[in-house]
Design a protein around this motif. Sequence first.
Motif, PDB file in Angstrom:
ATOM      1  N   MET A  87     -15.204  37.935  66.041  1.00  0.00           N
ATOM      2  CA  MET A  87     -13.856  37.967  66.624  1.00  0.00           C
ATOM      3  C   MET A  87     -12.864  38.518  65.618  1.00  0.00           C
ATOM      4  O   MET A  87     -11.815  39.061  65.976  1.00  0.00           O
ATOM      5  CB  MET A  87     -13.451  36.556  67.054  1.00  0.00           C
ATOM      6  N   SER A  88     -13.183  38.430  64.331  1.00  0.00           N
ATOM      7  CA  SER A  88     -12.287  38.916  63.280  1.00  0.00           C
ATOM      8  C   SER A  88     -12.072  40.421  63.343  1.00  0.00           C
ATOM      9  O   SER A  88     -11.169  40.951  62.703  1.00  0.00           O
ATOM     10  CB  SER A  88     -12.829  38.532  61.891  1.00  0.00           C
ATOM     11  N   SER A  89     -12.879  41.133  64.142  1.00  0.00           N
ATOM     12  CA  SER A  89     -12.713  42.586  64.264  1.00  0.00           C
ATOM     13  C   SER A  89     -11.648  42.965  65.288  1.00  0.00           C
ATOM     14  O   SER A  89     -11.398  44.151  65.517  1.00  0.00           O
ATOM     15  CB  SER A  89     -14.046  43.243  64.645  1.00  0.00           C
ATOM     16  N   TYR A  90     -11.005  41.971  65.891  1.00  0.00           N
ATOM     17  CA  TYR A  90      -9.975  42.246  66.902  1.00  0.00           C
ATOM     18  C   TYR A  90      -8.877  43.153  66.365  1.00  0.00           C
ATOM     19  O   TYR A  90      -8.295  43.951  67.109  1.00  0.00           O
ATOM     20  CB  TYR A  90      -9.364  40.927  67.397  1.00  0.00           C
ATOM     21  N   SER A  91      -8.592  43.057  65.075  1.00  0.00           N
ATOM     22  CA  SER A  91      -7.523  43.872  64.478  1.00  0.00           C
ATOM     23  C   SER A  91      -7.756  45.363  64.656  1.00  0.00           C
ATOM     24  O   SER A  91      -6.802  46.151  64.640  1.00  0.00           O
ATOM     25  CB  SER A  91      -7.379  43.539  62.990  1.00  0.00           C
ATOM     26  N   PHE A 125     -12.161  43.454  58.429  1.00  0.00           N
ATOM     27  CA  PHE A 125     -11.539  44.395  59.368  1.00  0.00           C
ATOM     28  C   PHE A 125     -10.078  44.058  59.656  1.00  0.00           C
ATOM     29  O   PHE A 125      -9.563  44.379  60.734  1.00  0.00           O
ATOM     30  CB  PHE A 125     -12.353  44.469  60.661  1.00  0.00           C
ATOM     31  N   GLY A 126      -9.422  43.433  58.699  1.00  0.00           N
ATOM     32  CA  GLY A 126      -7.977  43.258  58.797  1.00  0.00           C
ATOM     33  C   GLY A 126      -7.484  41.911  59.269  1.00  0.00           C
ATOM     34  O   GLY A 126      -6.270  41.712  59.395  1.00  0.00           O
ATOM     35  N   ALA A 127      -8.381  40.974  59.554  1.00  0.00           N
ATOM     36  CA  ALA A 127      -7.935  39.640  59.954  1.00  0.00           C
ATOM     37  C   ALA A 127      -7.178  38.987  58.807  1.00  0.00           C
ATOM     38  O   ALA A 127      -7.546  39.119  57.636  1.00  0.00           O
ATOM     39  CB  ALA A 127      -9.126  38.778  60.355  1.00  0.00           C
ATOM     40  N   VAL A 128      -6.107  38.280  59.139  1.00  0.00           N
ATOM     41  CA  VAL A 128      -5.327  37.533  58.148  1.00  0.00           C
ATOM     42  C   VAL A 128      -5.833  36.100  58.155  1.00  0.00           C
ATOM     43  O   VAL A 128      -5.671  35.383  59.145  1.00  0.00           O
ATOM     44  CB  VAL A 128      -3.818  37.564  58.478  1.00  0.00           C
ATOM     45  N   LEU A 129      -6.469  35.682  57.073  1.00  0.00           N
ATOM     46  CA  LEU A 129      -7.045  34.339  57.021  1.00  0.00           C
ATOM     47  C   LEU A 129      -5.965  33.311  56.708  1.00  0.00           C
ATOM     48  O   LEU A 129      -5.169  33.487  55.782  1.00  0.00           O
ATOM     49  CB  LEU A 129      -8.147  34.278  55.978  1.00  0.00           C
ATOM     50  N   VAL A 130      -5.961  32.236  57.475  1.00  0.00           N
ATOM     51  CA  VAL A 130      -4.963  31.182  57.310  1.00  0.00           C
ATOM     52  C   VAL A 130      -5.687  29.848  57.171  1.00  0.00           C
ATOM     53  O   VAL A 130      -6.371  29.414  58.103  1.00  0.00           O
ATOM     54  CB  VAL A 130      -4.002  31.128  58.517  1.00  0.00           C
ATOM     55  N   ALA A 131      -5.563  29.217  56.001  1.00  0.00           N
ATOM     56  CA  ALA A 131      -6.142  27.886  55.819  1.00  0.00           C
ATOM     57  C   ALA A 131      -5.487  26.935  56.816  1.00  0.00           C
ATOM     58  O   ALA A 131      -4.283  27.003  57.058  1.00  0.00           O
ATOM     59  CB  ALA A 131      -5.920  27.400  54.394  1.00  0.00           C
ATOM     60  N   LYS A 132      -6.265  26.054  57.406  1.00  0.00           N
ATOM     61  CA  LYS A 132      -5.755  25.229  58.506  1.00  0.00           C
ATOM     62  C   LYS A 132      -4.526  24.412  58.115  1.00  0.00           C
ATOM     63  O   LYS A 132      -3.635  24.197  58.935  1.00  0.00           O
ATOM     64  CB  LYS A 132      -6.853  24.314  59.039  1.00  0.00           C
ATOM     65  N   ASP A 133      -4.443  23.988  56.854  1.00  0.00           N
ATOM     66  CA  ASP A 133      -3.282  23.214  56.417  1.00  0.00           C
ATOM     67  C   ASP A 133      -2.032  24.070  56.263  1.00  0.00           C
ATOM     68  O   ASP A 133      -0.922  23.531  56.132  1.00  0.00           O
ATOM     69  CB  ASP A 133      -3.584  22.506  55.088  1.00  0.00           C
TER      70      ASP A 133
END
Length: 288
Positions: free
Chosen positions: A123-127, A158-166
């Motif tokens: 799903m991270s390839s959505y970008s 592929f450009g996903a911005v990772l966000v730690a849950k906290d």
Amino acid sequence: MFSYILYGLVWLISFLPFRVLYIIADINYVLLYYVSRYRREVVRANLCNSFPEKSLKEIVAIERKYYKHMADLSVELYKLWHMSEAAIRKRCVFRNTELPQKYFDEGRSVIGVLGHYGNWEWMSSYSLWENDADFLALYKPIRSKVTDRMMKAIRSKFGAVLVAKDDTLRVIARYRSEKKLFLAGFIGDQTPNVHNLNFWTRFLNQDTPVLLGTERIARKYNFPVVSVRMRKVKRGYYEVEFIDVCANPAGLEPGVLTEMHTRLLESFIREEPQYWLWSHKRWKHKKV
């Protein structure tokens, strides 16, 4: 030391062509299912409790398909590290991107709810399919810094911005203040810890606690919510479909939105059960 060895091994494996990776996956299937019997008791119990109407023969057939799928996921995740844009666009196709785009055109960010179904990591390839909004991939950091760095490199390829849950609320607030649009991927089937057993529903024939974080954020900011369905077309090929859940969740009563996206995920699982994460201890908490 082990983390560095794993990092290097995965880095090398990710260069292998799919035909070789799937030979490895076939071997992994045999090791997981027949040799180590990895969580066989958990998987069997989860399937039997979820589908009491099915015979043992039917349950075993789903069980074996599930382990084969999990073996595929183990190599598909690592391959993501060194896949080309052309390859991932061919193997993971987003079919109706006009649905979230409709909300982006209105100047509204969107929450996408998905489960541990299909190949959720891809799903991270959505970008690659969207230029008007960032894809925010929420994740739980891994204790090992080396392994965490490896997974972040794979997931952000592929450009996903990772966000730690906290950091979710802080990042959302920043995007809103900067008037930047996003599609945020929330996992809707995670097991709450013992301190967050606040909402229960019937899910796959069992009393199941569901986290309310997705609903709370959606209702607070009135973000439109879409459900994400990932179909496995064939080995190594997936299609992603967006399904409208609610355009204005702020107007819903508490609990309604959670029921809506949970019912959709349940329908996906019932249609093709082998593609959900059955080895997850989803029902370790019991309703009192």
